[in-house]
Each structure stands twice: as C-alpha cells, then as structure tokens.
Design an enzyme around this catalytic site. Structure first.
Site, PDB file in Angstrom:
ATOM      1  N   LYS A  32       0.856  -1.191   0.000  1.00 11.32           N
ATOM      2  CA  LYS A  32       0.000   0.000   0.000  1.00 11.32           C
ATOM      3  C   LYS A  32       0.891   1.239   0.000  1.00 11.32           C
ATOM      4  O   LYS A  32       1.519   1.583   0.994  1.00 11.32           O
ATOM      5  CB  LYS A  32      -0.924   0.054   1.219  1.00 11.32           C
ATOM      6  CG  LYS A  32      -2.031   1.069   0.956  1.00 11.32           C
ATOM      7  CD  LYS A  32      -2.590   1.741   2.175  1.00 11.32           C
ATOM      8  CE  LYS A  32      -1.808   2.877   2.725  1.00 11.32           C
ATOM      9  NZ  LYS A  32      -1.729   4.095   1.887  1.00 11.32           N
TER      10      LYS A  32
ATOM     11  N   GLU B 153      10.008  16.185  14.626  1.00 13.21           N
ATOM     12  CA  GLU B 153      10.421  16.029  13.235  1.00 13.21           C
ATOM     13  C   GLU B 153       9.577  16.979  12.381  1.00 13.21           C
ATOM     14  O   GLU B 153       8.351  16.869  12.355  1.00 13.21           O
ATOM     15  CB  GLU B 153      10.194  14.584  12.788  1.00 13.21           C
ATOM     16  CG  GLU B 153      10.713  14.305  11.405  1.00 13.21           C
ATOM     17  CD  GLU B 153      10.406  12.891  10.947  1.00 13.21           C
ATOM     18  OE1 GLU B 153       9.296  12.396  11.207  1.00 13.21           O
ATOM     19  OE2 GLU B 153      11.286  12.282  10.311  1.00 13.21           O
TER      20      GLU B 153
ATOM     21  N   GLU C 107       9.999   1.348  10.274  1.00 14.03           N
ATOM     22  CA  GLU C 107      11.091   2.322  10.038  1.00 14.03           C
ATOM     23  C   GLU C 107      10.451   3.693  10.172  1.00 14.03           C
ATOM     24  O   GLU C 107       9.641   4.086   9.324  1.00 14.03           O
ATOM     25  CB  GLU C 107      11.669   2.147   8.633  1.00 14.03           C
ATOM     26  CG  GLU C 107      12.180   0.755   8.318  1.00 14.03           C
ATOM     27  CD  GLU C 107      13.395   0.375   9.145  1.00 14.03           C
ATOM     28  OE1 GLU C 107      14.113   1.275   9.595  1.00 14.03           O
ATOM     29  OE2 GLU C 107      13.599  -0.824   9.363  1.00 14.03           O
TER      30      GLU C 107
ATOM     31  N   CYS D 214      13.818  11.109   6.287  1.00 13.21           N
ATOM     32  CA  CYS D 214      13.777  10.678   7.685  1.00 13.21           C
ATOM     33  C   CYS D 214      15.127  10.903   8.361  1.00 13.21           C
ATOM     34  O   CYS D 214      15.197  11.177   9.544  1.00 13.21           O
ATOM     35  CB  CYS D 214      13.401   9.212   7.766  1.00 13.21           C
ATOM     36  SG  CYS D 214      14.429   8.183   6.709  1.00 13.21           S
TER      37      CYS D 214
HETATM   38  P1  NAD Z   1       2.518   8.419   7.755  1.00 10.97           P
HETATM   39  O1  NAD Z   1       2.818   7.618   8.961  1.00 10.97           O
HETATM   40  O2  NAD Z   1       1.482   9.462   7.839  1.00 10.97           O
HETATM   41  O3  NAD Z   1       2.063   7.459   6.555  1.00 10.97           O
HETATM   42  C1  NAD Z   1       2.873   6.403   6.120  1.00 10.97           C
HETATM   43  C2  NAD Z   1       1.982   5.357   5.451  1.00 10.97           C
HETATM   44  O4  NAD Z   1       1.120   4.823   6.442  1.00 10.97           O
HETATM   45  C3  NAD Z   1       1.099   5.889   4.327  1.00 10.97           C
HETATM   46  O5  NAD Z   1       1.004   4.924   3.313  1.00 10.97           O
HETATM   47  C4  NAD Z   1      -0.236   6.059   5.027  1.00 10.97           C
HETATM   48  O6  NAD Z   1      -1.358   5.952   4.154  1.00 10.97           O
HETATM   49  C5  NAD Z   1      -0.226   4.890   5.986  1.00 10.97           C
HETATM   50  N1  NAD Z   1      -1.087   5.053   7.146  1.00 10.97           N
HETATM   51  C6  NAD Z   1      -1.483   6.206   7.736  1.00 10.97           C
HETATM   52  N2  NAD Z   1      -2.314   5.939   8.758  1.00 10.97           N
HETATM   53  C7  NAD Z   1      -2.439   4.596   8.823  1.00 10.97           C
HETATM   54  C8  NAD Z   1      -3.154   3.707   9.673  1.00 10.97           C
HETATM   55  N3  NAD Z   1      -3.924   4.155  10.671  1.00 10.97           N
HETATM   56  N4  NAD Z   1      -3.044   2.375   9.451  1.00 10.97           N
HETATM   57  C9  NAD Z   1      -2.252   1.904   8.466  1.00 10.97           C
HETATM   58  N5  NAD Z   1      -1.581   2.697   7.608  1.00 10.97           N
HETATM   59  C10 NAD Z   1      -1.657   4.026   7.797  1.00 10.97           C
HETATM   60  O7  NAD Z   1       3.921   9.010   7.271  1.00 10.97           O
HETATM   61  P2  NAD Z   1       4.210   9.921   6.019  1.00 10.97           P
HETATM   62  O8  NAD Z   1       3.790  11.312   6.309  1.00 10.97           O
HETATM   63  O9  NAD Z   1       3.703   9.257   4.795  1.00 10.97           O
HETATM   64  O10 NAD Z   1       5.820   9.823   5.943  1.00 10.97           O
HETATM   65  C11 NAD Z   1       6.653  10.626   6.678  1.00 10.97           C
HETATM   66  C12 NAD Z   1       7.249   9.849   7.826  1.00 10.97           C
HETATM   67  O11 NAD Z   1       7.949   8.697   7.330  1.00 10.97           O
HETATM   68  C13 NAD Z   1       8.284  10.656   8.573  1.00 10.97           C
HETATM   69  O12 NAD Z   1       8.074  10.510   9.954  1.00 10.97           O
HETATM   70  C14 NAD Z   1       9.603  10.016   8.166  1.00 10.97           C
HETATM   71  O13 NAD Z   1      10.643  10.166   9.093  1.00 10.97           O
HETATM   72  C15 NAD Z   1       9.205   8.599   7.990  1.00 10.97           C
HETATM   73  N6  NAD Z   1      10.184   7.870   7.174  1.00 10.97           N
HETATM   74  C16 NAD Z   1      11.021   6.987   7.796  1.00 10.97           C
HETATM   75  C17 NAD Z   1      11.991   6.301   7.057  1.00 10.97           C
HETATM   76  C18 NAD Z   1      12.937   5.321   7.721  1.00 10.97           C
HETATM   77  O14 NAD Z   1      13.527   4.504   7.014  1.00 10.97           O
HETATM   78  N7  NAD Z   1      13.099   5.350   9.034  1.00 10.97           N
HETATM   79  C19 NAD Z   1      12.090   6.526   5.693  1.00 10.97           C
HETATM   80  C20 NAD Z   1      11.212   7.432   5.093  1.00 10.97           C
HETATM   81  C21 NAD Z   1      10.252   8.098   5.846  1.00 10.97           C
END
Ligand code: NAD
Length: 499
Positions: A189, A399, A265, A300
């Site tokens: 997804k 962040e 992650e 991230c």
């Molecule tokens: P997010 O947590 O809002 O969303 C990530 C994914 O989760 C999306 O596909 C979203 O649709 C899904 N999601 C949201 N709510 C959900 C739920 N209740 N149940 C299941 N899935 C759900 O994050 P974002 O805004 O898309 O991404 C930014 C974040 O990602 C930042 O915090 C960043 O640091 C992190 N990130 C971490 C890494 C790493 O390797 N550590 C790499 C890239 C990004």
C-alpha cells in the site's frame, strides 16, 4: 531526455493509470470510489486513483495467499527468482524516464534526482536482492554426531508493506525486494500522496515474469486501506515505513490481530556534530546545508539538528548562509532546480507552522521562513535556518520533515553527546573531527542506527538502515533485511549410525 523543454512536454502528456493491481489485473476499487491525485508542482489533478478499502485488501491478500500456497513463486529455485528479479530491475531502468517523471509530478522532487537517484536506487535494490538470493546459505548446527540439525530459512508467506511518500520507489523497493527474493507474496500500500510509481512498478514486475498474485498494490488512505492490511488475519508480516505516530499503531494492530511480525522504520531528528577541528570546514558546511535541504527536507535521516562548536559557529554560519540561494525552490522539471515542491498543502502548512513556532519560542531566523512560488499553484517553502535553538524548543524536538535547519552550539564532547542523545529518536547522527579518538568515542556514545564520520549520508545497499529508540524496529537494506521476511526453522534429524 534531459532538456527542460522535453520534461515539461512529457509532463503535459503523462497519462497515469490510478487503478490498483490485484492478482495481475488493474482494477477499480470495488466500491467504485476514487480520490484525486494532485501534483504539488502546480496543484493540477494528475489522475483519479482507486480508493481501496477492506474488501479490496481482502481480495489482494487472498490472491497473495493463493499464490503463496500453490508455490508459483516460492517454489521456483532461487536462481530462477534471481533471473526474474534482475529482469524486473532492468525494466525499471528501461522505463526510468517515465518513472522519474511520474515520481516528480506526484511528490514534487527535482527531476534530476528522481531520474538520477530514485529510479537507479530502486532498480539497484531489486537487482541486489535478486543477485543475493542464490548466494545465501542456510546453516548446520554444531551438534553431537547423533544428530543432524538443519537451520533453514523459509519465506513467511503474505507480507503487507506500507510506505510513505518521500522516496516512494526507494522505500517500496527496500521492502519488496528482500520480501520477494525470499519467496514471499506481497501486498503493497503506497502513500495516498504518491501512489503512481508503485503501480507502475507492479506492472513491470508482471512483465518481468513475477507471477500474478505475487506482487499486488492496493491504493488508498491509511485508515481505509492501510489498517485493514495491518489488522488482516491472513497477513503474516507487516513492514511499515512512516511516522512514529502511525508506527506505534502498526505494532498495536499486529498484536490485536494475529501477532503478525511487525517491522517499523520511523521518524528521526538526527544530530550533526561539527567540532572545531573538523578536517574540511567547507565540506562540512556543504553537507550540513545540502543534506537538510535535499528532497525538500523530506528525509527521515535529514540532519535537522546542527551542533557546531562555539568557537567556529560564526564562520560556519557565514559559509552556510552563502549556500542558501542554491536551494531556492524552483520548478522540479528544470534541470538546475535543487529544491522542488513540498508533497502537498497539508505538509506545507505543517512545515510553516513549525517555522512559526521557532519564531515564537525565541529562535533567531537567519534565512527563509516563508512560503514560496505561490503563483505556480504548487506548494513550496523557502530553505530556512534558525540559530540560537535550544533542546526544549519544538523545532529541536519534533520532526518537521521540511527544509528547516536548527542550529545549536556546544562547548565540549560530553556536553554535545548528552544533548544530541536527548531525543525520542535515534535514526542517524554525524560527527566531524580530525581526531580519531574523538570520532570513535562520540560515534560509540551516540544512540543512532547509523553514525556518519566526516561526511553525511554516504551509504549503499550493503549496510543496514534503521534506528534506535522511537525511530523504529528492524532494519532495511543489506543481508540483514532477509531476517524480516523469513522464519527460521530447525529440523533435527536423529542419526543412529551403524558404524
Ligand atoms: P505516515 O505515517 O502518515 O504514513 C505512512 C503510510 O502509512 C502511508 O502509506 C499512510 O497511508 C499509511 N497510514 C497512515 N495511517 C495509517 C493507519 N492508521 N493504518 C495503516 N496505515 C496508515 O507518514 P508519512 O507522512 O507518509 O511519511 C513521513 C514519515 O515517514 C516521517 O516521519 C519520516 O521520518 C518517515 N520515514 C522513515 C523512514 C525510515 O527509514 N526510518 C524513511 C522514510 C520516511
């Protein structure tokens, strides 16, 4: 395709298919619902995307389960899976221009990085795990001679993958590559903010010969399509990249359902520590500024907390400010653009709110601080630098995920290590010094999954990526990633030897 005009013409003609891909077929959501995929470059609607929900996820998981049980993929010899994965990687490269263009239009990063980094990196990742899978051996335990104990790895079954929008192809490939290479079936997804390249990746996987049902993509919102995947009783493992807030929910959902393996992650607030005896100040400045503004700060591992030893701080900031104009936001289709658009209006507003909090909590704004290029209809923020930041300020703790650098100063190694570690996150860190004892001592004391020494952000697929503390559970990349997608089995064979 390199000239600006070519990318812009291609952008105008891009025709993206926003239907999900389940069991080898593109299809609309069962409900018929869609949502608009809006480009942050100029605010235009790129296409309508299938708004999948529980019933679509059920279909995708059922297709993945059937594919796993009939062994159409996991039953192939590793060398056969390898050949198909390599073909998949080759197809990603062959479609590199289209994928890069789609990525840029969908999430706003400069085209030169989408083409030069994202496509190549995703293809390289798929190829690397394909190459690895017929070179990794299982184990035989050192038992007494009355037994032969085999320790083998088996694919887990159905792997659910949920990824964010900042590096859509790379984040997906870090998970689907080891999961598929190990023989699992996958339901991916992508983020609702950047769903298009994941769908094209799945098309190309099919074309490469990955059988239908093995790699499925369901598009949609987190709560509607992500949660049903994380809660699904027939998903064996959920691999998540995203925010710490949602990551915590993923572990809860895994526990509430079938105790599926859950890997997360998550976010970061990485400290970048520059000592006065840094071997190359110009290089340190370039890295400090370049890494926080790269990808619009939507990384991230961005070094968002810059700690500079007090005696060199003024000189350092003077050099840093001189570099800021290089990162003025521009049209991502232009080859000269270093910083593109923020992924959407919500994220842009969130970044601008953090900037306001920096101002009201007493940090000193040295550069930027405003929205940019409003006339485009897209979402752009100026590269922003705050000085005089302290650890209790919101911009030092949370962040931001945008182009905002917080500068702090320090007196000595003990002081800076304590303050650098004063964070709920522990993704990455860096230390700059010509003193090997100081470098190693500080690197050991920093609570982070990766510590960079005299550089920032140099790495490759051979090393693990992931964090300590609330930056997540598990590691992407390297051979360690296979641990996430395989179960270890012991087969103990009794040997009653006649001799
Ligand atoms: P997010 O947590 O809002 O969303 C990530 C994914 O989760 C999306 O596909 C979203 O649709 C899904 N999601 C949201 N709510 C959900 C739920 N209740 N149940 C299941 N899935 C759900 O994050 P974002 O805004 O898309 O991404 C930014 C974040 O990602 C930042 O915090 C960043 O640091 C992190 N990130 C971490 C890494 C790493 O390797 N550590 C790499 C890239 C990004």
């Amino acid at each position: 395709m390199n000239a600006n005009t070519d990318w812009r013409t291609a952008a105008a003609n891009l025709c993206a298919d926003g239907r999900s891909l389940i069991n080898g077929q593109r299809r609309a959501a069962k409900s018929g619902a869609t949502f608009s995929c809006i480009s942050p470059v100029d605010g235009r609607v790129l296409t309508e995307v299938a708004r999948c929900d529980q019933s679509d996820v059920d279909d995708a998981v059922a297709a993945a389960r059937t594919a796993f049980e009939d062994r159409r993929w996991c039953g192939l010899a590793p060398a056969q899976r390898k050949r198909i994965m390599i073909r998949f990687a080759d197809l990603l490269q062959a479609h590199g221009d289209e994928l890069a263009l789609t990525e840029t239009l969908d999430m706003g990063k400069p085209i030169k990085y989408a083409r030069g980094l994202d496509v190549n990196s995703a293809a390289n990742c798929i190829r690397w795990y394909g190459e690895a899978v017929d070179k990794v051996y299982d184990e035989i335990a050192p038992t007494a001679s009355t037994a032969l104990a085999l320790i083998t790895r088996e694919p887990m079954g159905v792997v659910g993958v949920i990824v964010p929008w900042n590096y859509p192809m790379i984040m997906a490939s870090w998970k689907i590559a080891p999961a598929l290479a190990a023989g699992n079936s996958v339901v991916l997804k992508p983020s609702e903010k950047s769903p298009l390249t994941a769908l094209r990746m799945a098309d190309l996987a099919l074309q490469a010969g990955i059988p239908p049902g093995v790699f499925n993509v369901v598009t949609g919102y987190g709560v509607e399509a992500g949660s049903p995947l994380a809660l699904h009783m027939d998903v064996d493992c959920i691999a998540f990249t995203g925010s710490t807030r949602v990551g915590k929910q993923i572990h809860v959902m895994a526990g509430q359902s079938n105790l599926k393996r859950a890997w997360t992650e998550l976010g970061g607030k990485s400290p970048n520590i520059v000592f006065a005896d840094c071997p190359n100040l110009d290089k340190a400045v370039e890295a400090a500024v370049g890494s926080i503004f790269f990808n619009q700060g939507e990384s991230c591992n961005a070094p968002s907390r810059l700690f500079v030893e007090t005696s060199i701080k003024d000189k350092f900031l003077e050099k840093a400010l001189a570099l800021v104009p290089r990162y003025a936001p521009g049209n991502p289709m232009d080859a000269a653009t270093e910083m593109g658009a923020i992924v959407d209006q919500t994220q842009m507003n969130s970044v601008l709110r953090y900037i306001e909090s920096g101002k009201t909590e007493g940090a000193k704004l040295l550069a930027g601080g405003e929205q940019a290029l409003r006339e485009t209809g897209g979402y752009y923020v100026q590269p922003t630098i705050f000085d005089g930041v302290s650890n209790d300020m919101t911009i030092a703790r949370e962040e931001i995920f945008g182009p905002v650098l917080s500068v702090l100063s320090f007196a000595d190694a003990a002081d800076v290590v304590r303050r650098a570690n004063e964070s709920v996150y522990g993704l990455q860190a860096a230390v700059w010094t010509r003193d090997i004892n100081k470098a190693m001592g500080v690197a050991r004391a920093l609570r982070a999954g990766t510590v960079h020494v005299n550089q920032y952000d140099e790495d490759d697929i051979t090393v693990p990526f992931g964090g300590f503390k609330q930056s997540g559970v598990g590691r992407d990349k390297s051979l360690h990633a296979f641990d996430k997608y395989t179960e270890t089995k012991t087969t103990w064979i009794r040997i009653d030897s006649p001799v």
